[in-house]
Design an enzyme around this catalytic site. Structure first.
Site, PDB file in Angstrom:
ATOM      1  CD  GLU A  71      -6.542  -0.455  -0.041  1.00 33.01           C
ATOM      2  OE1 GLU A  71      -7.894  -0.694  -0.836  1.00 33.01           O
ATOM      3  OE2 GLU A  71      -6.629  -0.702   0.988  1.00 33.01           O
ATOM      4  CG  ASP A 120      -1.744  -0.985   1.703  1.00 32.02           C
ATOM      5  OD1 ASP A 120      -1.408  -2.221   1.232  1.00 32.02           O
ATOM      6  OD2 ASP A 120      -2.989  -1.547   1.777  1.00 32.02           O
ATOM      7  CG  HIS A 136     -10.403   2.261   1.019  1.00 29.88           C
ATOM      8  ND1 HIS A 136     -11.296   2.370   1.586  1.00 29.88           N
ATOM      9  CD2 HIS A 136      -9.226   2.216   2.076  1.00 29.88           C
ATOM     10  CE1 HIS A 136     -10.900   1.771   3.444  1.00 29.88           C
ATOM     11  NE2 HIS A 136      -9.563   1.848   3.444  1.00 29.88           N
TER      12      HIS A 136
HETATM   13 FE   LIG Z   1      -6.809  -1.867   2.677  1.00 28.56          FE
END
Ligand SMILES: [Fe+2]
Length: 272
Positions: A39, A8, A68
């Site tokens: 995301e 991420d 997301h």
């Molecule tokens: Fe996540």
């Protein structure tokens, strides 16, 4: 095929961090394939096309999805709906003929070292998303592509999930069938990278790239009121700078479908 994957990429801190460290890592590892989970890219909860294009300019070829990804569909839709879109979303949404889910759950990329298949999966436990079974969904996809005679130099899976057990079981399920499977979403890098069965490289979570001293990327102040009171309307803030940043990534090398090397990467930005 040399692969460099980011977990991420979070908040606003990523812009300076990725611009600073991605070129260095590119020089060091000479990847044929660069992947990032996006995301959390824009304000922590969605990717906008202009931010994705910034990452493309740094050499990233595929962007994987998460819970997301669809938070702001209007801006993302033209980008994710393109047949050649670098941005994929989770494979295991339910399919309904009247309500097709935008984008695709996998991408086939031609690299200098052959074709790679990159698949995005979303976990079901503690995630709040009502998704289809990820095990069945990837089984269905791999079987179909195999039937169609598709061959890949590398098959890579990003399993965006909360629990460690889900990826442990998925790794065992895909042992010998995919080259690399890694977890994203918890934002914390785990110390368990390994190659199982002499074939499949794995790590429970790559970890996030963003502010180190934070509540997984956001300010402590934005979550503390909820933690103390149970009321959830305070809202989170992605401050541009919460001190030093951390870059988490994973390097893997794949030869003829088999992972032969795996190395986790974690760089803490020096305090100037
Ligand atoms: Fe996540």
């Amino acid at each position: 095929m040399k692969i460099l994957a980011f977990g991420d990429i979070f908040g606003q801190k990523w812009r300076t961090l990725v611009a600073r460290y991605a070129p260095e890592l590119r020089r060091q590892y000479a990847p044929d394939l660069m992947i990032a989970n996006t995301e959390n890219l824009t304000q922590g909860k969605w990717p906008v096309p202009s931010h994705l294009e910034e990452l493309e300019a740094l050499g990233f070829q595929v962007f994987t999805g998460g819970n997301h990804t669809f938070a702001h569909m209007t801006e993302l839709r033209p980008y994710i709906d393109r047949s050649d879109s670098p941005q994929i979303r989770a494979l295991n949404y339910f399919e309904h003929p009247n309500y097709p889910v935008p984008g695709r759950g996998y991408r086939i990329v031609q690299t200098g070292k052959g074709r790679a298949l990159v698949i995005s999966l979303l976990g079901a436990t503690f995630m709040g998303d009502d998704v289809d079974n990820a095990f069945i969904a990837i089984d269905r996809l791999l079987s179909r592509l195999e039937l169609e005679g598709e061959k890949f130099e590398a098959i890579v899976v990003d399993y965006h999930r909360e629990t460690t057990s889900e990826i442990a079981l998925m790794t065992e399920y895909l042992r010998g069938r995919v080259s690399l499977i890694y977890g994203t979403h918890t934002h914390v890098q785990t110390n368990d990278e390994r190659i199982i069965g002499g074939y499949t490289g794995t790590i429970t979570d790559i970890g996030a790239t963003g502010s180190l001293d934070s509540a997984i990327g956001a300010t402590y102040g934005s979550f503390m009121p909820s933690a103390l009171t149970g009321v959830r309307f305070f809202g989170s803030k992605m401050e541009p700078d919460l001190g030093p940043g951390v870059v988490c990534a994973l390097y893997a090398e794949v030869v003829n479908g088999v992972c032969v090397a795996i190395e986790k990467i974690r760089i803490i930005e020096p305090v100037e």
